[in-house]
Design a protein around this motif. Sequence first.
Motif, short mmCIF file in Angstrom:
data_model
loop_
_atom_site.label_atom_id
_atom_site.label_comp_id
_atom_site.label_asym_id
_atom_site.label_seq_id
_atom_site.Cartn_x
_atom_site.Cartn_y
_atom_site.Cartn_z
N ILE A 1 -34.25 -14.30 23.94
CA ILE A 1 -33.70 -13.20 23.14
C ILE A 1 -32.19 -13.37 22.97
O ILE A 1 -31.65 -13.22 21.86
CB ILE A 1 -34.02 -11.85 23.82
CG1 ILE A 1 -35.50 -11.51 23.62
CG2 ILE A 1 -33.14 -10.73 23.26
CD1 ILE A 1 -35.96 -10.28 24.36
N MET A 2 -31.49 -13.71 24.05
CA MET A 2 -30.05 -13.88 23.96
C MET A 2 -29.68 -15.03 23.03
O MET A 2 -28.73 -14.94 22.24
CB MET A 2 -29.46 -14.12 25.36
CG MET A 2 -29.62 -12.95 26.32
SD MET A 2 -28.94 -11.40 25.69
CE MET A 2 -27.21 -11.82 25.49
N GLN A 3 -30.44 -16.12 23.09
CA GLN A 3 -30.18 -17.24 22.19
C GLN A 3 -30.43 -16.83 20.74
O GLN A 3 -29.63 -17.16 19.84
CB GLN A 3 -31.07 -18.43 22.55
CG GLN A 3 -30.91 -19.60 21.57
CD GLN A 3 -31.78 -20.78 21.92
OE1 GLN A 3 -31.33 -21.75 22.50
NE2 GLN A 3 -33.05 -20.71 21.57
N SER A 4 -31.50 -16.10 20.50
CA SER A 4 -31.83 -15.69 19.13
C SER A 4 -30.76 -14.77 18.56
O SER A 4 -30.37 -14.90 17.39
CB SER A 4 -33.19 -14.98 19.13
OG SER A 4 -33.53 -14.55 17.83
N ILE A 5 -30.24 -13.86 19.38
CA ILE A 5 -29.21 -12.93 18.91
C ILE A 5 -27.95 -13.69 18.49
O ILE A 5 -27.40 -13.48 17.40
CB ILE A 5 -28.88 -11.91 20.03
CG1 ILE A 5 -30.06 -10.95 20.22
CG2 ILE A 5 -27.61 -11.14 19.69
CD1 ILE A 5 -29.92 -10.04 21.43
N VAL A 6 -27.49 -14.61 19.33
CA VAL A 6 -26.25 -15.34 19.04
C VAL A 6 -26.44 -16.29 17.86
O VAL A 6 -25.58 -16.39 16.98
CB VAL A 6 -25.77 -16.10 20.28
CG1 VAL A 6 -24.58 -16.99 19.95
CG2 VAL A 6 -25.41 -15.13 21.39
N ARG A 7 -27.59 -16.98 17.81
CA ARG A 7 -27.81 -17.94 16.73
C ARG A 7 -27.94 -17.26 15.37
O ARG A 7 -27.74 -17.91 14.34
CB ARG A 7 -29.08 -18.75 17.03
CG ARG A 7 -28.95 -19.60 18.29
CD ARG A 7 -28.00 -20.76 18.12
NE ARG A 7 -27.60 -21.37 19.37
CZ ARG A 7 -28.32 -22.26 20.05
NH1 ARG A 7 -29.52 -22.62 19.60
NH2 ARG A 7 -27.87 -22.78 21.17
N SER B 1 -20.50 -15.49 20.93
CA SER B 1 -20.11 -16.88 20.68
C SER B 1 -21.00 -17.82 21.49
O SER B 1 -21.69 -17.41 22.43
CB SER B 1 -18.65 -17.11 21.08
OG SER B 1 -18.48 -16.97 22.48
N GLU B 2 -20.97 -19.08 21.13
CA GLU B 2 -21.77 -20.08 21.83
C GLU B 2 -21.32 -20.22 23.28
O GLU B 2 -22.13 -20.43 24.17
CB GLU B 2 -21.66 -21.43 21.11
CG GLU B 2 -22.65 -22.47 21.58
CD GLU B 2 -24.08 -22.14 21.23
OE1 GLU B 2 -24.99 -22.59 21.96
OE2 GLU B 2 -24.31 -21.41 20.24
N GLU B 3 -20.02 -20.10 23.51
CA GLU B 3 -19.51 -20.20 24.88
C GLU B 3 -20.04 -19.06 25.75
O GLU B 3 -20.43 -19.27 26.90
CB GLU B 3 -17.98 -20.17 24.85
CG GLU B 3 -17.34 -20.28 26.22
CD GLU B 3 -15.82 -20.21 26.16
OE1 GLU B 3 -15.19 -20.14 27.22
OE2 GLU B 3 -15.27 -20.22 25.04
N GLN B 4 -20.06 -17.86 25.20
CA GLN B 4 -20.59 -16.72 25.95
C GLN B 4 -22.08 -16.86 26.18
O GLN B 4 -22.59 -16.48 27.23
CB GLN B 4 -20.27 -15.42 25.20
CG GLN B 4 -18.79 -15.09 25.17
CD GLN B 4 -18.44 -14.03 24.14
OE1 GLN B 4 -19.11 -13.90 23.12
NE2 GLN B 4 -17.37 -13.29 24.40
N LEU B 5 -22.79 -17.40 25.18
CA LEU B 5 -24.23 -17.63 25.35
C LEU B 5 -24.49 -18.62 26.47
O LEU B 5 -25.39 -18.42 27.29
CB LEU B 5 -24.82 -18.15 24.03
CG LEU B 5 -26.29 -18.59 24.10
CD1 LEU B 5 -27.20 -17.42 24.48
CD2 LEU B 5 -26.74 -19.21 22.78
#
Length: 401
Positions: A262-268, A290-294
């Motif tokens: 879910i977290m990856q989907s939200i950021v992407r 951001s990708e860094e936060q992910l």
Amino acid sequence: MTKWLGQLKKLKGVTGILVLLVATFVYAMFQGGFISWFLFYLIVPLIIYSLFLFFYPLSKVEVERTIETRKVYSGGKFSATINVKRKNRFPLLYVSFEEKVSDSLQQSTSWKRMTFWGMKREYEWTYEMEHIPRGEHVLEGIIIRASDLFGWVQKEVFISNTKTILVFPNLTEMVYIPIESRYDQGSAASRIQVMKDTSMATGIRSYQPGDRVSWIHWKSFARTQTLKTKEFEDRQSQDLFVLIDRTASPLFEEVVDLTASIMQSIVRHHASSAFLSIGGSRLYIPAVQSEEQLQRVLYHLTKVQADLTRPVEQVILTESALAQATSLLYITSNLTYEWIESVQKVTQNLRVCTCFVIKEKETKLSSEENALNQFAASRGIHVHVITKDRFAQAFMEVSRS
């Protein structure tokens, strides 16, 4: 005392072969004849080899490890190649290699190898670990054991070569649909995506790490040689708040996998969410966009354990980060009446609350669970029972409700 016992153990084999040499010589001297002397001369080269092996500097062997698997996911396969080099050709008979690993990998197999090395200067060995568990694991180094023909003299050396490997949660590609978003200027809910409206630039500002390349104002950069970023009208007034349940459960790994996906989907999809994980350690990130936060969240989920010792409903009552949440997404495998009541007490501005409750495939809900889901619905909490094979459609399940 232990050190002396170790030294005596090393000398045990040498003492034994010397006693054997003396015994066969005495036997040949007193017995005489071809057979007794034949046995003596047959044992002599074996004993000489054993003595040479005892003094052989096995610790001067050089070891290099090459990781073959770039990224490992939970339950997957890990592969590495060990290259062992030495500077001489002293014949080594039975040699075993073992990768010494941290306790978290003790259940894995296929990281040992036994071979007849012979006179080669170099030996290469590739091993695989299957069904490797999620987490942070350490490869500490290589244990090399050498033995003579009959095991009279055995040598062992540990060559340190530390390497940390991360085994990430299983990530599922999802069809992302925002749970709720709306313009700042209005209060009506709408299904627009939670992101900046890039068609409505309102100005420029200094570049900040994490800004996308498409937002850079290139005309300003050409004039001033300073990176500037376009500012857009923000369509987001309500970020999602993701909360993971770290209570011990047989389905905890699935809880972690779904949370990470879910977290990856939200950021992407260029959206944003807050993230809260409470247990033996606490991680709260107000905005993951951001990708860094992910990667920070994924690193946490790689190492996280089911170490919440108190009931989760008691913990959230003292969690100030939840107080301002307006759209909450809770991921668990065991929803309770107490949690429903506690979350309504602690969240003052909550507009939308969605719970993903993970169950085993083909598991039928009991009458008590159905009653709990109806109770949650009466309190405005949307409960979605989901199995691992339906993770990719998680957001679609919410949109259809």
